[in-house]
Enzyme design. Structure first.
Site, PDB file in Angstrom:
ATOM      1  N   HIS A  13       0.958  -1.190   0.050  1.00 29.74           N
ATOM      2  CA  HIS A  13      -0.028  -0.096  -0.032  1.00 29.74           C
ATOM      3  C   HIS A  13       0.697   1.117   0.128  1.00 29.74           C
ATOM      4  CE1 HIS A  13      -4.006  -1.645   0.780  1.00 29.74           C
ATOM      5  NE2 HIS A  13      -3.359  -2.688   1.196  1.00 29.74           N
ATOM      6  N   ASP A  49       3.947   9.912  -0.563  1.00 28.82           N
ATOM      7  CA  ASP A  49       2.701   9.092  -0.056  1.00 28.82           C
ATOM      8  C   ASP A  49       2.310   8.094  -1.231  1.00 28.82           C
ATOM      9  OD1 ASP A  49       0.500   8.247   1.367  1.00 28.82           O
ATOM     10  OD2 ASP A  49       0.213  10.252   1.744  1.00 28.82           O
TER      11      ASP A  49
END
Ligand code: ADP
Ligand code: F6P
Length: 472
Positions: free
Chosen positions: A162, A370
């Site tokens: 992720h 991110d």
């Protein structure tokens, strides 16, 4: 022990500690992208979720949640310190995020990482029925695919990361880089958020392990491991419906009044994490006030920063620095009853978050790095009237999809200030066109499409797909 044909493995279970003992469990929508992402597609799917239930000591017995069986993995205080707070969040996390904080290397942490990964693999081996599909999530469990293949060669194993995956130059710093790569290569399919990450992984397989590798396929031990990018998303329809609810609209009106009915509201919602660029954003905002470009009477910043990984030193230092800076900015530029920054550290329910998204004329999502950033996508989904400007870091995975956002480099303070001003001053027609395009994209590329495309790639006979969310 009941067995399942689909097993999801993640560091945390999606269970709320406080509601578990009386049986009234709810999905834990605690701050964090992973649970947010998996919640919707798995609901009502006959599957088992293997993960840590929080706390230390023996694992509690847990009832099913929304039709999904919970299989807790117990962790000791030492595991927590050396695995979760150590190797996971003080070695891998900073290294995978451009080493914006210095990664630490300790042999004891590596031992804990192996030990905990072994425990997760053993738990999965128990609950997976013959030939089951196992979907391993994230950087906490990179050794699980390899360990599981050794225990249960009959399984079809997927791994999805992720978070960001670093360029080879950074990954090469890891003392146990070969073992980590071999662990991931135990999977049949290794998925990343972005194509660049898949490319980095293939290069490392070649360079560190000498394996024949392309960005899509790596040959290892007589098998082919497939590699690909699968950008994670949100339940777009669910967020839009929530934001459209009359009670949420009323709550948004009240929130705006409580803020003093300013002309413009800027909102940021982050876990308190040094990757999220909170300090850089505060600096940009305060300089814009000091320069006279922003007036606190007209424009306020609402910064939600829920504490995260609070026992890790770098997180403690960050929180102190952020709170000192918020205090300084409010002291310097606020007035009685009129702070420059409304600073909140609480976790909110989904409806309250949707109301916050509704009042944000500008949503500032400016991480230094991110993997994806689901907050950016939630904001877009919540803007049901096509208003609102998204200020988005180029270094968030979401920037590859939300190209109509106001894109900024958060390391460039002047650029960040200009981007914020551009978003604040944008003409309504321009904002509307951009938002409409982003909402159209998210309607098609939602979390259900993500889960379907990953599982279809993993389980090519696709029998599994028909069981996803069977009663939804
Ligand atoms: P990360 O996984 O790094 O935390 P993401 O932006 O991908 O970052 O995901 C964060 C998730 O946590 C989102 O679903 C967001 O709605 C949720 N979240 C963030 N802050 C809060 C908060 N204060 N209260 C409740 N949920 C939050
Ligand atoms: O997105 C990365 C991640 O580690 C997820 O696995 C998790 O949902 C989120 O950040 C929150 O982190 P933690 O589980 O450490 O609170």
């Amino acid at each position: 022990m009941r067995q399942s044909s689909l097993v999801v493995v993640a560091n945390r279970l999606p269970i709320d500690d406080s509601t578990a003992p009386d049986g009234a469990c709810e999905w834990r929508r605690r701050p964090g992208g992973l649970v947010s992402a998996l919640h919707s597609p798995l609901r009502q799917t006959p599957a088992t979720w293997v993960g840590w239930a929080g706390g230390t000591g023996p694992a509690p017995a847990l009832p099913d949640v929304d039709g999904v069986r919970m299989r807790p993995v117990p962790l000791t205080a030492e595991d927590l310190r050396d695995h979760y707070e150590g190797f996971v969040n003080a070695t891998l996390w900073p290294l995978y995020h451009d080493a914006v904080e210095q990664p630490e290397h300790h042999r004891r942490w590596w031992e804990a990482y192996q030990r905990v990964n072994q425990r997760f693999a053993a738990a999965v081996a128990e609950v997976a029925e013959p030939g089951a599909v196992v979907w391993v999530q994230d950087y906490h469990l990179q050794l699980v695919p390899g360990l599981l293949r050794a225990l249960r060669p009959d399984l079809r194993i997927g791994f999805f990361l992720h978070v960001a995956f670093p360029p080879p130059e950074l990954f090469m710093q890891l003392p146990r880089r070969a073992e980590l790569l071999r662990g991931m290569l135990g999977a049949d399919l290794v998925g990343f958020q972005r194509a660049q990450a898949a490319h980095n992984f293939a290069q490392l397989a070649d360079r560190v392990l000498g394996l024949p590798a392309t960005d899509r396929r790596i040959a290892v031990d007589g098998r082919i491991v497939r590699v690909g990018s699968f950008p994670v998303s949100i339940d777009t329809a669910e967020m839009a419906a929530l934001a459209d609810r009359p009670d949420v609209a009323d709550r948004a009106k009240r929130l705006r009044r409580d803020l003093g009915s300013p002309e413009r509201v800027i909102l940021s919602v982050d876990r308190m994490d040094y990757t999220k660029g909170i300090e850089q954003r505060l600096k940009a905002y305060s300089e814009l006030i000091a320069d006279g470009h922003i007036k606190v009477q007209d424009t306020v910043l609402v910064q939600v920063a829920v504490p995260s990984r609070e026992r890790v030193g770098q997180y403690q230092i960050l929180r102190e620095r952020v709170e000192r800076e918020v205090g300084r900015i409010n002291g310097e530029f606020g007035r009685v009853g009129e702070p420059a920054i409304h600073y909140l550290t609480q976790p909110f329910g989904r409806a309250e978050l949707a109301a916050l998204y509704r009042i944000a004329d500008v949503m500032a999502v400016t991480p230094l790095r991110d993997g994806m950033n689901l907050v950016a996508k939630e904001y877009v989904a919540a803007r049901v009237d096509d208003t609102g400007a998204l200020l988005l870091s180029e270094f968030a995975g979401a920037a590859a999809e939300l190209a109509q956002a106001y894109l900024v480099n958060p390391h460039d303070l002047e650029g960040l200030k200009q981007g914020l001003l551009a978003a604040l001053r944008a003409q309504p027609e321009q904002v509307r066109g951009r938002m409409r395009a982003m909402r159209t994209h998210l309607r098609q590329h939602d979390i259900h499409a993500w889960a379907r495309s990953y599982l279809a790639a993993l389980d090519q006979d696709s029998a599994l797909l028909s069981r996803l969310g069977t009663t939804r």
